[in-house]
Write an enzyme that holds these catalytic residues in place. Structure first.
Site, PDB file in Angstrom:
ATOM      1  N   SER A  44     196.542 -76.891  47.080  1.00 58.82           N
ATOM      2  CA  SER A  44     197.019 -77.714  48.200  1.00 58.82           C
ATOM      3  C   SER A  44     196.254 -79.027  48.294  1.00 58.82           C
ATOM      4  O   SER A  44     195.021 -79.044  48.358  1.00 58.82           O
ATOM      5  CB  SER A  44     196.858 -76.949  49.516  1.00 58.82           C
ATOM      6  OG  SER A  44     197.678 -75.814  49.537  1.00 58.82           O
ATOM      7  N   HIS A  75     202.558 -78.822  47.718  1.00 59.97           N
ATOM      8  CA  HIS A  75     202.767 -78.287  46.373  1.00 59.97           C
ATOM      9  C   HIS A  75     204.053 -78.888  45.819  1.00 59.97           C
ATOM     10  O   HIS A  75     205.147 -78.603  46.317  1.00 59.97           O
ATOM     11  CB  HIS A  75     202.864 -76.753  46.407  1.00 59.97           C
ATOM     12  CG  HIS A  75     201.577 -76.071  46.761  1.00 59.97           C
ATOM     13  ND1 HIS A  75     200.856 -75.338  45.838  1.00 59.97           N
ATOM     14  CD2 HIS A  75     200.870 -76.029  47.912  1.00 59.97           C
ATOM     15  CE1 HIS A  75     199.764 -74.865  46.428  1.00 59.97           C
ATOM     16  NE2 HIS A  75     199.763 -75.273  47.685  1.00 59.97           N
ATOM     17  N   HIS A  97     202.462 -68.107  46.474  1.00 55.62           N
ATOM     18  CA  HIS A  97     201.529 -67.348  47.281  1.00 55.62           C
ATOM     19  C   HIS A  97     202.168 -66.042  47.743  1.00 55.62           C
ATOM     20  O   HIS A  97     203.374 -65.983  48.013  1.00 55.62           O
ATOM     21  CB  HIS A  97     201.113 -68.141  48.528  1.00 55.62           C
ATOM     22  CG  HIS A  97     200.507 -69.476  48.224  1.00 55.62           C
ATOM     23  ND1 HIS A  97     201.276 -70.588  47.952  1.00 55.62           N
ATOM     24  CD2 HIS A  97     199.220 -69.880  48.163  1.00 55.62           C
ATOM     25  CE1 HIS A  97     200.485 -71.628  47.732  1.00 55.62           C
ATOM     26  NE2 HIS A  97     199.235 -71.226  47.855  1.00 55.62           N
ATOM     27  N   TYR A  99     201.766 -64.817  50.619  1.00 56.95           N
ATOM     28  CA  TYR A  99     202.216 -64.951  52.001  1.00 56.95           C
ATOM     29  C   TYR A  99     203.622 -65.526  52.102  1.00 56.95           C
ATOM     30  O   TYR A  99     204.244 -65.501  53.185  1.00 56.95           O
ATOM     31  CB  TYR A  99     201.228 -65.767  52.840  1.00 56.95           C
ATOM     32  CG  TYR A  99     201.044 -67.221  52.443  1.00 56.95           C
ATOM     33  CD1 TYR A  99     202.037 -68.162  52.634  1.00 56.95           C
ATOM     34  CD2 TYR A  99     199.840 -67.659  51.906  1.00 56.95           C
ATOM     35  CE1 TYR A  99     201.867 -69.490  52.293  1.00 56.95           C
ATOM     36  CE2 TYR A  99     199.639 -68.984  51.563  1.00 56.95           C
ATOM     37  CZ  TYR A  99     200.653 -69.896  51.764  1.00 56.95           C
ATOM     38  OH  TYR A  99     200.475 -71.215  51.420  1.00 56.95           O
ATOM     39  N   ALA A 127     192.404 -75.093  47.821  1.00 57.01           N
ATOM     40  CA  ALA A 127     191.812 -75.544  49.072  1.00 57.01           C
ATOM     41  C   ALA A 127     191.237 -74.323  49.770  1.00 57.01           C
ATOM     42  O   ALA A 127     191.863 -73.259  49.786  1.00 57.01           O
ATOM     43  CB  ALA A 127     192.867 -76.207  49.947  1.00 57.01           C
ATOM     44  N   MET A 224     193.707 -68.373  50.297  1.00 58.74           N
ATOM     45  CA  MET A 224     194.871 -67.483  50.252  1.00 58.74           C
ATOM     46  C   MET A 224     195.526 -67.455  48.874  1.00 58.74           C
ATOM     47  O   MET A 224     196.728 -67.221  48.762  1.00 58.74           O
ATOM     48  CB  MET A 224     195.900 -67.922  51.297  1.00 58.74           C
ATOM     49  CG  MET A 224     195.360 -68.046  52.705  1.00 58.74           C
ATOM     50  SD  MET A 224     196.587 -68.779  53.835  1.00 58.74           S
ATOM     51  CE  MET A 224     195.564 -69.101  55.278  1.00 58.74           C
ATOM     52  N   SER A 225     194.754 -67.681  47.828  1.00 59.20           N
ATOM     53  CA  SER A 225     195.350 -67.745  46.486  1.00 59.20           C
ATOM     54  C   SER A 225     194.307 -67.383  45.440  1.00 59.20           C
ATOM     55  O   SER A 225     193.268 -66.802  45.748  1.00 59.20           O
ATOM     56  CB  SER A 225     195.889 -69.164  46.216  1.00 59.20           C
ATOM     57  OG  SER A 225     194.812 -70.096  46.128  1.00 59.20           O
ATOM     58  N   ASN A 248     187.650 -77.574  55.279  1.00 58.71           N
ATOM     59  CA  ASN A 248     187.315 -77.430  56.694  1.00 58.71           C
ATOM     60  C   ASN A 248     186.252 -76.338  56.837  1.00 58.71           C
ATOM     61  O   ASN A 248     186.080 -75.508  55.937  1.00 58.71           O
ATOM     62  CB  ASN A 248     188.554 -77.035  57.502  1.00 58.71           C
ATOM     63  CG  ASN A 248     189.227 -75.787  56.952  1.00 58.71           C
ATOM     64  OD1 ASN A 248     190.087 -75.878  56.063  1.00 58.71           O
ATOM     65  ND2 ASN A 248     188.838 -74.629  57.445  1.00 58.71           N
ATOM     66  N   HIS A 260     197.322 -76.929  58.594  1.00 59.31           N
ATOM     67  CA  HIS A 260     197.577 -77.193  57.173  1.00 59.31           C
ATOM     68  C   HIS A 260     197.486 -78.678  56.853  1.00 59.31           C
ATOM     69  O   HIS A 260     197.082 -79.055  55.747  1.00 59.31           O
ATOM     70  CB  HIS A 260     198.957 -76.645  56.786  1.00 59.31           C
ATOM     71  CG  HIS A 260     199.211 -76.666  55.308  1.00 59.31           C
ATOM     72  ND1 HIS A 260     198.460 -75.946  54.397  1.00 59.31           N
ATOM     73  CD2 HIS A 260     200.125 -77.344  54.563  1.00 59.31           C
ATOM     74  CE1 HIS A 260     198.902 -76.165  53.175  1.00 59.31           C
ATOM     75  NE2 HIS A 260     199.902 -77.016  53.245  1.00 59.31           N
TER      76      HIS A 260
END
Length: 290
Positions: A44, A75, A97, A99, A127, A224-225, A248, A260
């Protein structure tokens, strides 16, 4: 994917499907095809590296057999074939992903395609939220190890041809490639951190209680990846390196709510340093990195 068994899912996103996708890519490139020294996935906000790839052929994910359409902002959803730092590469501007509703086998399927295209090295980027309290947005962290708290493994099901059924994960991120990333960072004056990445399912950001748990477990960054991709890469015998862009401070470590857009903005802010690092890293890879 309701009604599809784990074995069927593995077959749909396994070795044969990967070879079909790779054959399509090679045919699109034609006589100019050169086996890549690395396959690269851009996370990302980090897709700007795609513009540094010379003589790039851009193929939309929707054209690659087995690839779904990307649904996540930041993406681009393109497979690129070209040269970076004078070396042939294949890059994926975006990823899939879990999710989004995808199975772990599909999340890792692009790595199978990179392997089928001949890439001996898999370089991932993502990210991530900073769990280590000394991290600041814009820091780049070389991943030394990971924790899989997605509670899914892309190797579940029938073993695919060419896979190591029980891959050793004692050194998932190749020690020599990590050293090469640090060497490349010094060469282009990009400071690097190093630490442990934790993969969670998402799409929610973590709660402060979860972040406190992760900190106590020794996690430095969370996202998350990446984890399913690395598992498959190791099962295929690929050497792996990975870099997290700390976008962050994780929940509870900052008074600012997470979103996001902040993730993508931090990626854009660090883009020039990230691109210089990866370009120098690839330039230093041997023509055959196996």
């Amino acid at each position: 994917m309701t009604g599809i068994t784990s074995q069927q899912e593995q077959s749909a996103f396994g070795a044969a499907a990967a070879e079909q996708a790779a054959r399509y890519v090679r045919e699109r490139v034609g006589a100019n095809w050169r086996p890549p020294v690395a396959g690269i996935v851009l996370g990302s906000g980090l897709g700007g590296l795609a513009d540094r790839i010379d003589n790039a052929l851009r193929i939309p994910f929707s054209h690659v057999p087995g690839f779904p359409v990307v649904t996540v902002a930041g993406h681009a959803g393109q497979l690129l074939v070209g040269t970076l730092g004078g070396m042939p590469v294949v890059a994926l501007a975006g990823r899939f992903h879990m999710y989004e509703g995808h199975d772990a086998a599909l999340a890792a399927f692009p790595v199978r395609v990179l392997h089928a295209l001949g890439a001996p090295v898999y370089l991932a980027s993502n990210a991530a939220g900073g769990v280590r309290r000394t991290f600041a947005p814009g820091d780049l962290m070389v991943i030394a190890d990971h924790m899989n708290l997605m509670f899914r493994n892309p190797l579940i099901g029938a073993s695919e041809p060419g896979d190591e059924r029980f891959p050793d994960m004692s050194d998932p991120y190749d020690r020599d490639l990590r050293a090469l990333l640090h060497t490349a960072g010094r060469a282009v004056q990009v400071p690097l951190q190093e630490g442990v990445y934790c993969g969670l399912l998402g799409p929610t950001y973590e709660t402060p209680a979860e972040v406190r748990m992760l900190e106590r477990l020794g996690v430095d960054a969370v996202g998350m990846s990446t984890v399913p991709e690395v598992i498959v890469a190791r099962a295929l015998g690929m050497r792996v390196a990975a870099v997290s862009c700390i976008t962050n401070a994780a929940a509870g470590l900052s008074p600012v709510p997470l979103n996001h857009e902040e993730v993508m903005e931090a990626g854009r802010a660090v883009a020039s340093r990230f691109e210089a690092l990866v370009t120098e890293f690839v330039r230093r890879l041997p023509a055959t990195s196996a």
